[in-house]
Design an enzyme around this catalytic site. Structure first.
Site, short mmCIF file in Angstrom:
data_model
loop_
_atom_site.label_atom_id
_atom_site.label_comp_id
_atom_site.label_asym_id
_atom_site.label_seq_id
_atom_site.Cartn_x
_atom_site.Cartn_y
_atom_site.Cartn_z
N GLU A 453 0.81 -1.22 0.00
CA GLU A 453 0.00 0.00 0.00
C GLU A 453 0.84 1.27 0.00
O GLU A 453 0.65 2.15 0.84
CB GLU A 453 -0.96 0.01 1.19
N GLU A 542 -5.83 -8.80 1.28
CA GLU A 542 -6.27 -8.53 2.66
C GLU A 542 -7.76 -8.26 2.63
O GLU A 542 -8.26 -7.60 1.71
CB GLU A 542 -5.59 -7.28 3.25
C1 GCB Z 1 -4.10 -2.62 5.81
C2 GCB Z 1 -2.66 -2.83 6.07
C3 GCB Z 1 -2.40 -3.61 7.34
C4 GCB Z 1 -3.33 -3.14 8.44
C5 GCB Z 1 -4.76 -3.39 8.00
C6 GCB Z 1 -5.77 -2.87 9.05
O1 GCB Z 1 -4.50 -2.31 4.72
O2 GCB Z 1 -1.98 -3.40 4.98
O3 GCB Z 1 -1.06 -3.43 7.71
O4 GCB Z 1 -3.08 -3.73 9.67
O5 GCB Z 1 -5.01 -2.71 6.80
O6 GCB Z 1 -6.23 -3.65 9.87
O7 GCB Z 1 -6.02 -1.68 9.04
#
Ligand code: GCB
Length: 648
Positions: A453, A542
């Protein structure tokens, strides 16, 4: 991504071409230290002396040359375990949140035969230290390294032989300060308003969502090799019909020429192929391929490639032996599929962190083995090393268990335009050199991820990512490359260069919070936009929702176990539609709850785990388990004994 050609010379030519390109990278190898008949390993795991430099400029240790004499003679010391993050070991919040230099020290009794034998190299290796390290032996600097998560080493034979009567005192200073050019990047803000902050007050700003654990995170070792030694090995593998091909290249240091004998052994210790010379191709009849977990009834098959060296410097003869585990498999990407051994592979897996109570990011065997047991219980076949390279010991477990890995570098939180400059790029390129150099021979690693990201909509991002991705492909033309983007479609710079599009999205969480009904439409739009524009396969890299364990509500509300479960299920129905087209995987965020910086959106850490930080399942773990085993049964080739819901 090149595709595999026909058998015979075309294959061999292709492998040779790969190896020639790959051999352009870095000068020194970083083979994992293994005990063999010519090499010994001494672990320096245990309790070290420790002091954080709390001086205002954090420079007292260097000004007072703390490395010159035993640490305890320059002030009070604490006992500190290695490996472990130091942050959660004491009751002192100043140490938990400390920014700056900390000092570690211990004495080692080096076996006298190592010292006496001038033909033996004695190497000090640090598995990883977070982030900038300087190492001294008996007050003499032997190494300096920038970057956490990756190993570095120094030949200390000369220093310890200077005075064999003194014990070997190892001092390691580690600084966790993140800057605009470090990876991950960060900034320091000095709070100069004396009506609000005490004198000298400063804070570290970070742009990523995990606690900035620091210290010596992985084992420190001493190991030996002969003076003439196997410095590096690179293998590329292929197969056609029932014949496997292992194209290898061995680099030797310490002599201009050496005799090399290469033997490939199967699991039962039978020799299946031999070769000699620094490069060649081993042909394996009736090959046992390396298969992912749940894709085959014998996953994670490893051969052992034994390299035997003998050389002479005119006076003495040197013999070295190194044994490298080798899995024979291929990886290819088409417009809509990810192929392992020419068969479609669907990633049903997890994102992880190296994170646990007390140890922070320190390597911990009980935790590693427990996590692998949970991964297998879940029916997961893969994980992504979010957001940095994991310990080599973990990668070796993946090889053995057939767990497929997307190997990510620490390019997380690149959000400030000043972190796209030349110095940042140069460091990022050298981190990729180190990562590929360390992990290139792991069959479990099927793709490199160069960043997570980044603010890729910024103007310099196009040059930055095209350079980074081209460089990574040059280092390793045999694996696809990706970077992880988020649901902000404007951040698609870099997408033209990657082989697989990886997208993170948190519909009904960070956008439209509480509105799970929008997930199907928004997720479909996301997939159709990306595939429509780039015609490349997509991984949902994710997705998820926070759930405080034990919190319930029906109808579901945010932060309850029911909400997390329902979010997952809403995503799954769209995955099931799109995986028949071009979606090639789904990785839950996150395997387990993990610690973050303190802030108003985090209640003692990120709670998106399907397991708690103590590795107990939340309701979502059971939903995912059912799904993953169903997917495995549908897409893999499972023998009856592995079928869900058998207990493992
Ligand atoms: C994301 C990130 C990750 C965070 C996650 C969140 O997009 O890549 O590092 O922990 O979201 O839980 O906000």
């Amino acid at each position: 991504m090149a595709t595999r050609g026909g058998f015979g010379w075309l294959c061999v030519w292709y492998l040779c071409a790969l190896l020639d390109v790959a051999s352009l990278q870095g000068s020194g190898g970083m083979l994992y230290p293994r005990e063999t008949s010519s090499r010994e390993v001494k672990e320096l795991t245990g309790v070290w002396s420790f002091r954080a430099d709390m001086s205002a400029n954090r420079n007292e240790g260097f000004d007072g040359a703390w490395y010159k004499s035993p640490l305890a003679t320059t002030g009070p010391v604490l006992e500190m375990p290695v490996p472990a993050s130091y942050n959660d070991i004491t009751q002192d919040s100043m140490l938990r949140d400390f920014i700056g230099w900390v000092w570690y020290e211990r004495e080692v009794q080096v076996p006298s035969r190592w010292v006496k034998d001038e033909g033996t190299r004695v190497v000090l290796r640090v598995g990883s230290a977070h982030y900038y390290s300087v190492v001294w032996v008996n007050g003499i600097q032997v190494a300096e390294h920038e970057g956490g998560h990756l190993p570095f080493e120094a030949d200390i034979g000369g220093v310890i032989r200077e005075d064999p009567t003194v014990p070997c005192r190892i001092t390691i200073a580690v600084n966790n300060t993140l800057t605009l050019t470090s990876l991950p990047p960060g900034t320091i803000t000095h709070m100069n308003d004396r009506t609000k902050y005490p004198g000298g007050y400063f804070v570290q700003n970070i742009f990523f969502d995990f606690f900035n654990y620091a210290g010596i995170h992985r084992p420190v070792l001493l190991y030996t090799t002969p003076k003439v030694y196997v410095d590096d090995i690179t293998v590329f593998t292929d197969f056609a019909d029932s014949t496997g091909l292992v194209k290898y290249k061995v680099s030797v240091k310490g002599a201009s020429s050496a005799n090399l004998k290469v033997t490939l052994m199967d699991k039962d210790g039978h020799c299946v192929a031999t070769s000699s010379g620094p490069s060649g191709v081993l042909k394996v009849a009736d090959v046992m391929l390396w298969w992912p977990y749940l894709m085959h009834d014998n996953p994670g098959y490893l051969y052992s490639m034994e390299v035997q060296l003998s050389a002479s410097d005119g006076q003495s003869t040197f013999e070295d032996v190194y044994a490298l585990p080798v899995g024979i498999r291929t990886v290819n990407v088409t417009r809509t599929q990810f192929l392992i051994n020419n068969k479609p592979f669907y990633f049903h897996g997890v994102n992880k962190h190296e994170d646990s109570d007390i140890r922070g990011k320190g390597l911990d065997w009980p935790l590693i083995v427990k996590d692998f047991n949970l991964i297998k219980w879940l029916g997961a076949n893969s994980f992504r090393t979010s957001h940095y390279p994991y310990a080599e010991e973990i990668m070796q477990m993946c090889d053995r268990h057939g767990i497929v890995v997307i190997d990510e570098c620490p390019g997380v939180g690149i959000k400030d335009i000043r972190s796209f400059g030349n110095a940042s790029l140069a460091h990022h390129l050298s981190v990729m050199d180190e990562l590929v150099g360390r992990d290139k021979n792991h069959p479990s690693v099927v793709m490199w991820s160069v960043a997570n990201e980044p603010a890729a909509e910024m103007p310099p991002a196009d040059y930055y990512f095209s350079t980074l991705i081209k460089h990574t492909k040059m280092l390793d033309p045999s694996r696809p490359v990706t970077f992880i983007t988020d649901s902000n479609y404007a951040r698609d710079k870099g997408a033209p260069y990657v082989d697989v599009i990886c997208v993170n999205s948190y519909f009904s969480w960070y956008h439209d919070p509480g509105h799970m009904e929008v997930i199907p439409i928004q997720l479909k739009t996301q997939f159709e936009n990306w595939f429509g524009k780039y015609k490349k396969p997509i991984i949902q890299s994710e997705y998820g929702a926070d759930a405080v364990p034990g919190l319930h509500s029906d109808p579901p509300m945010m932060f309850t176990e029911e909400y997390q479960k329902n979010v997952l299920q809403s995503y799954h129905s769209v995955f099931d539609e799109k995986r028949k087209q071009y979606v090639i995987g789904e990785l839950i965020w996150n395997f387990a709850d993990f610690m973050t910086a303190q802030g108003i959106t985090r209640v003692v850490g990120n709670k998106k785990g399907i397991f708690t930080r103590q590795r107990q399942p939340k309701s979502a773990a059971f939903i995912l388990r059912e799904r993953y085993w169903r997917l495995a049964n549908a897409t893999g080739k499972l023998p009856p004994w592995t079928r869900y819901p058998c207990s493992l």
